[in-house]
Design an enzyme around this catalytic site. Structure first.
Site, PDB file in Angstrom:
ATOM      1  CB  CYS A   1      -0.924   0.006   1.205  1.00 35.81           C
ATOM      2  SG  CYS A   1      -1.936  -1.468   1.335  1.00 35.81           S
TER       3      CYS A   1
ATOM      4  CG  HIS B   1      -2.828   3.309   3.243  1.00 34.48           C
ATOM      5  ND1 HIS B   1      -3.560   3.084   2.102  1.00 34.48           N
ATOM      6  CD2 HIS B   1      -2.719   2.102   3.867  1.00 34.48           C
ATOM      7  CE1 HIS B   1      -3.868   1.794   2.027  1.00 34.48           C
ATOM      8  NE2 HIS B   1      -3.375   1.186   3.089  1.00 34.48           N
TER       9      HIS B   1
ATOM     10  CG  ASN C   1      -6.529  -0.843   2.319  1.00 35.53           C
ATOM     11  OD1 ASN C   1      -5.972  -0.317   1.356  1.00 35.53           O
ATOM     12  ND2 ASN C   1      -5.869  -1.452   3.288  1.00 35.53           N
TER      13      ASN C   1
HETATM   14  O1  UT7 Z   1      -3.153  -1.554   3.963  1.00 40.24           O
HETATM   15  C1  UT7 Z   1      -2.723  -2.521   4.855  1.00 40.24           C
HETATM   16  C2  UT7 Z   1      -3.773  -3.579   4.954  1.00 40.24           C
HETATM   17  N1  UT7 Z   1      -4.162  -4.028   6.241  1.00 40.24           N
HETATM   18  C3  UT7 Z   1      -4.657  -3.255   7.225  1.00 40.24           C
HETATM   19  O2  UT7 Z   1      -4.697  -2.074   7.196  1.00 40.24           O
HETATM   20  C4  UT7 Z   1      -5.233  -3.997   8.399  1.00 40.24           C
HETATM   21  C5  UT7 Z   1      -4.881  -3.412   9.733  1.00 40.24           C
HETATM   22  N2  UT7 Z   1      -5.672  -4.057  10.761  1.00 40.24           N
HETATM   23  C6  UT7 Z   1      -6.947  -3.685  11.027  1.00 40.24           C
HETATM   24  O3  UT7 Z   1      -7.462  -2.742  10.447  1.00 40.24           O
HETATM   25  C7  UT7 Z   1      -7.670  -4.435  12.125  1.00 40.24           C
HETATM   26  O4  UT7 Z   1      -6.788  -5.294  12.794  1.00 40.24           O
HETATM   27  C8  UT7 Z   1      -8.900  -5.257  11.603  1.00 40.24           C
HETATM   28  C9  UT7 Z   1      -9.992  -4.298  11.156  1.00 40.24           C
HETATM   29  C10 UT7 Z   1      -8.487  -6.136  10.433  1.00 40.24           C
HETATM   30  C11 UT7 Z   1      -9.460  -6.148  12.697  1.00 40.24           C
HETATM   31  O5  UT7 Z   1      -9.797  -5.355  13.817  1.00 40.24           O
HETATM   32  P1  UT7 Z   1      -9.360  -5.812  15.276  1.00 40.24           P
HETATM   33  O6  UT7 Z   1      -9.938  -4.826  16.202  1.00 40.24           O
HETATM   34  O7  UT7 Z   1      -7.867  -5.951  15.255  1.00 40.24           O
HETATM   35  O8  UT7 Z   1     -10.093  -7.182  15.431  1.00 40.24           O
HETATM   36  P2  UT7 Z   1      -9.490  -8.642  15.667  1.00 40.24           P
HETATM   37  O9  UT7 Z   1      -8.757  -9.117  14.473  1.00 40.24           O
HETATM   38  O10 UT7 Z   1      -8.773  -8.628  16.982  1.00 40.24           O
HETATM   39  O11 UT7 Z   1     -10.811  -9.478  15.806  1.00 40.24           O
HETATM   40  C12 UT7 Z   1     -11.771  -9.227  16.818  1.00 40.24           C
HETATM   41  C13 UT7 Z   1     -12.936 -10.188  16.649  1.00 40.24           C
HETATM   42  C14 UT7 Z   1     -12.521 -11.641  16.443  1.00 40.24           C
HETATM   43  O12 UT7 Z   1     -13.436 -12.433  17.156  1.00 40.24           O
HETATM   44  P3  UT7 Z   1     -13.056 -13.052  18.602  1.00 40.24           P
HETATM   45  O13 UT7 Z   1     -11.833 -13.890  18.350  1.00 40.24           O
HETATM   46  O14 UT7 Z   1     -12.776 -11.851  19.473  1.00 40.24           O
HETATM   47  O15 UT7 Z   1     -14.286 -13.814  18.972  1.00 40.24           O
HETATM   48  C15 UT7 Z   1     -12.734 -11.873  14.971  1.00 40.24           C
HETATM   49  O16 UT7 Z   1     -13.058 -13.201  14.670  1.00 40.24           O
HETATM   50  O17 UT7 Z   1     -13.692  -9.825  15.497  1.00 40.24           O
HETATM   51  C16 UT7 Z   1     -13.922 -10.982  14.692  1.00 40.24           C
HETATM   52  N3  UT7 Z   1     -14.030 -10.550  13.296  1.00 40.24           N
HETATM   53  C17 UT7 Z   1     -15.195 -10.190  12.729  1.00 40.24           C
HETATM   54  N4  UT7 Z   1     -16.442 -10.112  13.205  1.00 40.24           N
HETATM   55  C18 UT7 Z   1     -17.397  -9.676  12.384  1.00 40.24           C
HETATM   56  C19 UT7 Z   1     -13.028 -10.436  12.369  1.00 40.24           C
HETATM   57  N5  UT7 Z   1     -13.544  -9.980  11.214  1.00 40.24           N
HETATM   58  C20 UT7 Z   1     -14.876  -9.819  11.406  1.00 40.24           C
HETATM   59  C21 UT7 Z   1     -15.933  -9.379  10.593  1.00 40.24           C
HETATM   60  N6  UT7 Z   1     -17.161  -9.317  11.127  1.00 40.24           N
HETATM   61  N7  UT7 Z   1     -15.736  -8.978   9.317  1.00 40.24           N
END
Ligand code: UT7
Length: 330
Positions: free
Chosen positions: A114, A253, A283
């Site tokens: 990115c 970004h 994104n």
């Molecule tokens: O350009 C570079 C590309 N990448 C990025 O920019 C990504 C950077 N990271 C992020 O933006 C965040 O880490 C995310 C948005 C991807 C995830 O947010 P988070 O607050 O870090 O959530 P997490 O991964 O810790 O997940 C929290 C919970 C999990 O459930 P449990 O284990 O707590 O029960 C996931 O399974 O949210 C769950 N989860 C979802 N729930 C509903 C993950 N994706 C989803 C979803 N809908 N789409």
């Protein structure tokens, strides 16, 4: 004093087809509420079948060339930043060169996740500052919908398709004042596509294992992003001999509003100095900064003399930032 590179043209292309959070609710176990609160994204655009990255890159490029008042044959250099090239080779930039009719341009792709567009600005600027080329067309273009696993809720809600382009020319006044580029290869496995390269060529097994799609450790990338965006912005502002309060517009970004807020807080920037269009597009990887920049200018948020800071992070892991004293009149 030697000349600097400045942006004299901007363009963007957003595919018409919209995919909303409500649409995604029907595809995977997610909710509009989760996506909105965790990422800030409301909808994203995706291309129709048959459309390629070079197609959308050309759409954005034509708009940028028109604003700059340059004909395709006048372009000296084309750099396309992308992680979704039309094919492994030839470079998407060569396909763009042919489609635009830019027959006098050198052309190559640059891959820095990115951060690719901001990395490419830095590379193109070197050619202009050295006097080797009079201008350059820098494009960030992505069709992430083709490398997304639409059954993986942890990634499919994040990404969108689009393209943005900038024309760079030499100037005696303002322009790109400084760059900060970096990489931490130890974080490569946090965001990658396992198969399809020389290490693990595509096979029936890699397809079955879905190894041709994006794999991401969201948390790891999130931590890296929060740390890096603030650092890269502060560093480049310092290199330009400026202070955070000198910034007129911060164009980060567009990956996650929480990441953008953390970076803006680090710089102590008020909300009206931070450009955000993430809710509309998700994104779009290397396209996100040029799309945001083109939109910010079209909305009248950037005028000559303004100090504009661009900052990105991405796969690699990489980061890149620049400070521009806006001067589109050369
Ligand atoms: O350009 C570079 C590309 N990448 C990025 O920019 C990504 C950077 N990271 C992020 O933006 C965040 O880490 C995310 C948005 C991807 C995830 O947010 P988070 O607050 O870090 O959530 P997490 O991964 O810790 O997940 C929290 C919970 C999990 O459930 P449990 O284990 O707590 O029960 C996931 O399974 O949210 C769950 N989860 C979802 N729930 C509903 C993950 N994706 C989803 C979803 N809908 N789409």
């Amino acid at each position: 004093m030697s000349k600097r590179a400045t942006i004299t043209g901007l363009g963007k292309y957003i595919p018409p087809k919209v995919l909303t959070n409500k649409d995604l609710e029907k595809m995977v176990d997610t909710s509009d509420e989760w996506i909105t609160t965790r990422t800030g994204i409301k909808e994203r655009h995706v291309v129709e079948d048959g459309v390629s990255t070079s197609d959308i890159a050309c759409e954005a490029a034509r708009e940028a060339l028109e604003m700059a008042g340059l004909a395709a044959e006048e372009i000296d250099l084309i750099i396309v930043a992308t992680v979704t090239p039309d094919m492994v080779f030839p470079a998407t930039a060569c396909l763009v060169q042919e489609k635009l009719g830019a027959k006098n341009a050198a052309a190559f792709d640059l891959e820095a996740g990115c951060s690719g567009f901001v990395y490419s600005l830095a590379v193109a600027a070197q050619f202009i500052e050295s006097g080797l080329y009079k201008n350059a067309l820098v494009i960030g273009a992505e069709i992430l919908s083709r490398i997304t696993d639409w059954e993986d809720r942890s990634t499919c809600v994040l990404f969108g398709d689009g393209a943005g382009a900038a024309v760079l020319e030499a100037t005696d006044k303002g322009g790109m004042l400084a760059f900060e580029l970096g990489a931490d290869g130890s974080g490569g496995k946090s965001l990658y596509i396992p198969a399809g390269g020389s290490l693990k060529p595509s096979s029936k097994t890699t397809i079955e294992e879905k190894e041709h799609f994006i794999r991401m450790e969201g948390n790891q990338v999130f931590k890296f992003a929060v740390k890096t965006m603030g650092y890269a912005a502060l560093k480049v502002i310092e290199k330009a001999g400026l202070q955070p309060e000198d910034i007129d517009l911060f164009v980060p970004h567009q990956a996650n509003t929480r990441i953008i807020e953390a970076a803006a807080n680090k710089l102590k920037l008020p909300e009206d100095k931070v450009f955000v269009n993430l809710p509309k597009y998700g994104n779009t990887s290397s396209a996100s900064v040029p799309i945001a920049l083109a939109e910010a200018r079209a909305e009248g948020r950037i005028k000559n003399g303004d100090i504009v800071v661009l900052v990105a992070f991405g796969a690699g892991l990489t980061w890149a930032s620049t400070v521009i004293e806006w001067n589109e009149g050369v």
